[in-house]
Design a protein around this motif. Structure first.
Motif, mmCIF file in Angstrom:
data_model
loop_
_atom_site.group_PDB
_atom_site.id
_atom_site.type_symbol
_atom_site.label_atom_id
_atom_site.label_comp_id
_atom_site.label_asym_id
_atom_site.label_seq_id
_atom_site.Cartn_x
_atom_site.Cartn_y
_atom_site.Cartn_z
ATOM 1 N N GLU A 1 -6.190 6.480 4.046
ATOM 2 C CA GLU A 1 -6.499 5.562 5.129
ATOM 3 C C GLU A 1 -5.235 4.969 5.745
ATOM 4 O OE1 GLU A 1 -9.341 4.854 6.619
ATOM 5 O OE2 GLU A 1 -10.420 6.252 5.342
ATOM 6 N N ALA A 2 -4.307 4.531 4.896
ATOM 7 C CA ALA A 2 -3.102 3.885 5.411
ATOM 8 C C ALA A 2 -2.268 4.835 6.249
ATOM 9 C CB ALA A 2 -2.270 3.339 4.246
ATOM 10 N N ARG A 3 -2.077 6.046 5.756
ATOM 11 C CA ARG A 3 -1.226 6.985 6.473
ATOM 12 C C ARG A 3 -1.882 7.486 7.759
ATOM 13 N NH1 ARG A 3 2.170 8.515 2.008
ATOM 14 N NH2 ARG A 3 3.318 6.565 1.647
ATOM 15 N N ALA A 4 -3.214 7.406 7.821
ATOM 16 C CA ALA A 4 -3.896 7.780 9.059
ATOM 17 C C ALA A 4 -3.684 6.720 10.141
ATOM 18 C CB ALA A 4 -5.391 7.966 8.804
ATOM 19 N N VAL A 5 -3.608 5.469 9.734
ATOM 20 C CA VAL A 5 -3.440 4.362 10.680
ATOM 21 C C VAL A 5 -1.965 4.085 10.948
ATOM 22 C CG1 VAL A 5 -3.840 1.895 11.039
ATOM 23 C CG2 VAL A 5 -5.613 3.309 9.986
ATOM 24 N N ALA A 6 -1.182 4.029 9.887
ATOM 25 C CA ALA A 6 0.249 3.711 9.985
ATOM 26 C C ALA A 6 1.007 4.648 9.048
ATOM 27 C CB ALA A 6 0.498 2.252 9.609
ATOM 28 N N PRO A 7 1.443 5.804 9.542
ATOM 29 C CA PRO A 7 2.033 6.837 8.688
ATOM 30 C C PRO A 7 3.229 6.381 7.855
ATOM 31 C CG PRO A 7 1.527 7.738 10.846
ATOM 32 C CD PRO A 7 1.308 6.264 10.938
ATOM 33 N N SER A 8 3.926 5.343 8.297
ATOM 34 C CA SER A 8 5.114 4.903 7.572
ATOM 35 C C SER A 8 4.815 3.878 6.485
ATOM 36 C CB SER A 8 6.136 4.309 8.546
ATOM 37 O OG SER A 8 5.607 3.158 9.199
ATOM 38 N N THR A 9 3.532 3.588 6.251
ATOM 39 C CA THR A 9 3.168 2.608 5.229
ATOM 40 C C THR A 9 3.798 2.959 3.887
ATOM 41 O OG1 THR A 9 1.044 2.171 6.303
ATOM 42 C CG2 THR A 9 1.256 1.507 3.997
ATOM 43 N N VAL A 10 4.430 1.975 3.269
ATOM 44 C CA VAL A 10 5.021 2.165 1.941
ATOM 45 C C VAL A 10 3.935 1.916 0.897
ATOM 46 C CG1 VAL A 10 6.774 1.368 0.303
ATOM 47 C CG2 VAL A 10 7.299 1.466 2.764
ATOM 48 N N ILE A 11 3.693 2.914 0.064
ATOM 49 C CA ILE A 11 2.643 2.835 -0.952
ATOM 50 C C ILE A 11 3.273 2.520 -2.302
ATOM 51 C CG2 ILE A 11 0.790 4.046 -2.141
ATOM 52 C CD1 ILE A 11 0.156 3.541 0.779
ATOM 53 N N GLN A 12 2.939 1.337 -2.824
ATOM 54 C CA GLN A 12 3.384 0.932 -4.148
ATOM 55 C C GLN A 12 2.182 0.980 -5.091
ATOM 56 O OE1 GLN A 12 6.244 -2.745 -3.443
ATOM 57 N NE2 GLN A 12 4.471 -2.849 -2.080
ATOM 58 N N ALA A 13 2.286 1.730 -6.148
ATOM 59 C CA ALA A 13 1.173 1.865 -7.086
ATOM 60 C C ALA A 13 1.556 1.262 -8.428
ATOM 61 C CB ALA A 13 0.807 3.335 -7.275
ATOM 62 N N CYS A 14 0.682 0.428 -8.950
ATOM 63 C CA CYS A 14 0.877 -0.080 -10.312
ATOM 64 C C CYS A 14 0.210 0.908 -11.268
ATOM 65 C CB CYS A 14 0.263 -1.464 -10.457
ATOM 66 S SG CYS A 14 0.545 -2.206 -12.084
ATOM 67 N N THR A 15 0.988 1.489 -12.150
ATOM 68 C CA THR A 15 0.458 2.567 -12.986
ATOM 69 C C THR A 15 0.509 2.268 -14.482
ATOM 70 O OG1 THR A 15 2.624 3.672 -12.846
ATOM 71 C CG2 THR A 15 0.924 4.378 -11.293
ATOM 72 N N ILE A 16 0.703 1.019 -14.833
ATOM 73 C CA ILE A 16 0.676 0.674 -16.251
ATOM 74 C C ILE A 16 -0.736 0.907 -16.804
ATOM 75 C CG2 ILE A 16 0.032 -1.746 -15.934
ATOM 76 C CD1 ILE A 16 2.531 -0.369 -18.528
ATOM 77 N N ALA A 17 -0.820 1.283 -18.058
ATOM 78 C CA ALA A 17 -2.114 1.484 -18.716
ATOM 79 C C ALA A 17 -1.975 1.030 -20.161
ATOM 80 C CB ALA A 17 -2.541 2.950 -18.634
ATOM 81 N N ASN A 18 -3.022 1.255 -20.930
ATOM 82 C CA ASN A 18 -3.023 0.764 -22.310
ATOM 83 C C ASN A 18 -2.352 1.702 -23.297
ATOM 84 O OD1 ASN A 18 -4.250 -1.827 -22.091
ATOM 85 N ND2 ASN A 18 -6.197 -0.823 -21.653
ATOM 86 N N SER A 19 -1.731 2.758 -22.795
ATOM 87 C CA SER A 19 -0.915 3.620 -23.643
ATOM 88 C C SER A 19 0.162 4.247 -22.773
ATOM 89 C CB SER A 19 -1.748 4.728 -24.300
ATOM 90 O OG SER A 19 -2.145 5.698 -23.341
ATOM 91 N N ALA A 20 1.238 4.659 -23.405
ATOM 92 C CA ALA A 20 2.319 5.309 -22.656
ATOM 93 C C ALA A 20 1.830 6.623 -22.035
ATOM 94 C CB ALA A 20 3.510 5.561 -23.579
ATOM 95 N N LYS A 21 0.990 7.366 -22.747
ATOM 96 C CA LYS A 21 0.502 8.646 -22.230
ATOM 97 C C LYS A 21 -0.341 8.456 -20.975
ATOM 98 C CE LYS A 21 -0.749 12.017 -24.829
ATOM 99 N NZ LYS A 21 -1.441 12.880 -25.809
ATOM 100 N N GLU A 22 -1.219 7.437 -20.979
ATOM 101 C CA GLU A 22 -2.040 7.177 -19.792
ATOM 102 C C GLU A 22 -1.172 6.676 -18.638
ATOM 103 O OE1 GLU A 22 -6.427 6.009 -21.482
ATOM 104 O OE2 GLU A 22 -4.848 4.500 -21.629
#
Length: 340
Positions: free
Chosen positions: A83-104
C-alpha cells in the motif's frame, strides 16, 4: 533497500528522515482473533498519503507484536509495503522483527528483507537475557544470517535496558547496526550512547533532548523513527509536522512558541499517561494499544470491530476514554461525535 554493508552509508545520506508512524493493528472478530486488513490498508494510505509522513514503523509494541502470530506479522508487513509504495514509492519501511527466540527473529528479519523493508529494528530481547556477552551473541546471530540494515530498539518494556557500553560493543562489532530508537525516556543517556557509538543514528524518544539542542550538537538525528504522529495532527491541522520541522531546522525558540500556540503542548499534558502506563502495575512502561486505537477511532481513522487489545493487555477504563476525548476535543482533532 540497503544491504548490511550499505547500512551506515544509507543512514549518513539521510535514509532515515522525518516522521515515522508506528501503526496499530485493527483487530476484528470474536476476542480480536482476526485482523481487519482493509482497515490496515486504509491506515497506511492515510499516513503516507493524506499526512505525507515519509516513514512507517511496523509490527512493534504499538501493534502488539507479542500478541501476533508470525504469519500475521508477515502479512501486516507485506500489506504495508504494497500500500505504501503504491501511494508514495519512496516510503521508508521500518520493520520491528524481534520475536521470542533468535530463530524466529531471523525468520522475520529475512522475510522483511525479501518483502522490501529498508531496515529491521530489533527490540532488546524480551526473553531471559544475559547482558553483555549474551546480548552480543544474539545480535551477531541475527546479523550473520541476514543482509539488511539493522537498528536497535532500547525499550524498557523488554525487561532489560541496553547500557551505553552494550550499545557501543554491538555497534563496534556489527556494521549492519546503524540506528537506535532510544526508548528509555532518559534523554541524558543519549550523550553517553553517542560517545560510545558515534556512528549510530539515534532517535531519542524524550523530546527534551531536541529542545535541549542535542540535534544541533550531532547527538541525535532529524527523524521521529516510531511515533504515533498520526494521532497528533490531521491533514487540515498539521501541528505535529510544523513543530518538528522547526526543531529539525534548528529553530528551537520558534518551535517552543509554536508548541504552546498550536495546542500541541496542551494536548500532551491533557491526554495524561494512558498510552504508556497501566495503573495496575506502577512504574512499568507499556504500549497500551487500546488507548491509541480509541483515539484513532474518535479522530475518524479506520478500525476493526474489536476495540480492545489482545490479552494479556487490560481493557481501557472509561476514565481513560473520558480524559483522552476531552484532550483531543480541546485540541480540535476529534471527528467522531460523542455518544449521547
Amino acid at each position: 533497500m540497503p544491504s548490511a554493508q550499505q547500512a551506515r552509508e544509507w543512514v549518513a545520506d539521510g535514509g532515515l528522515h522525518g516522521i515515522g508512524d508506528s501503526l496499530y493493528t485493527p483487530f476484528s472478530g470474536p476476542d480480536g482473533d482476526d485482523i481487519d486488513y482493509d482497515a490496515y490498508r486504509a491506515l497506511v494510505r492515510y499516513c503516507v498519503g493524506d499526512l505525507g509522513h515519509p516513514m512507517l514503523w511496523l509490527t512493534s509494541g504499538l501493534a502488539e507484536w507479542w500478541a501476533l502470530t508470525l504469519d500475521e506479522r508477515k502479512k501486516l508487513l507485506e500489506v504495508a509495503v504494497e500500500e505504501a509504495r503504491a501511494v508514495a514509492p519512496s516510503t521508508v519501511i521500518q520493520a520491528c522483527t524481534i520475536a521470542n527466540s533468535a530463530k524466529e527473529t531471523v525468520e522475520l528479519t529475512r522475510h522483511a528483507q525479501q518483502a522490501g523493508a529498508d531496515i529491521c529494528f530489533l527490540q532488546t530481547p524480551p526473553m531471559e537475557v544475559h547482558g553483555g556477552e549474551g546480548l552480543l551473541r544474539f545480535f551477531h546471530y541475527i546479523a550473520d544470517r541476514t543482509d539488511i540494515a539493522l537498528g536497535l530498539f532500547n525499550s524498557p518494556s523488554s525487561g532489560y535496558v541496553l547500557t551505553p557500553a552494550d550499545i557501543g560493543q554491538i555497534a563496534a562489532e556489527i556494521p549492519a547496526v546503524c540506528a537506535l530508537k532510544q526508548g528509555t525516556m532518559h534523554y541524558g543517556e543519549s550523550a553517553a550512547i553517542h560517545r560510545a557509538a558515534p556512528e549510530l543514528f539515534i532517535w531519542e524518544c524524550d523530546s527534551i533532548a531536541y529542545r535541549a539542542g542535542m540535534l544541533q550538537q550531532g547527538i541525535v538525528g532529524a527523524a521521529q523513527l516510531g511515533t504515533a504522529g498520526y494521532l497528533f495532527e490531521t491533514p487540515e491541522k498539521r501541528m505535529y509536522t510544523e513543530y518538528w520541522t522547526l526543531i529539525w531546522e534548528g529553530k528551537i525558540v520558534e518551535a517552543l512558541a509554536y508548541g504552546k500556540e498550536s495546542g500541541l503542548d496542551a494536548l500532551y499534558a491533557e491526554k495524561g499517561s494512558w498510552y504508556t502506563r497501566f495503573p495496575g502495575r506502577p512504574g512499568y512502561f507499556t504500549h497500551w494499544s487500546e488507548a491509541y486505537r480509541y483515539v484513532a477511532t474518535i479522530m475518524g481513522m479506520p478500525m476493526g470491530d474489536y476495540p480492545h487489545g489482545r490479552p494479556p493487555q487490560a481493557v481501557l477504563p472509561e476514565a481513560a476514554k473520558t480524559q483522552l476525548r476531552r484532550a483531543y476535543e480541546n485540541a480540535g482533532l476529534v471527528k467522531q461525535p460523542a455518544e449521547v
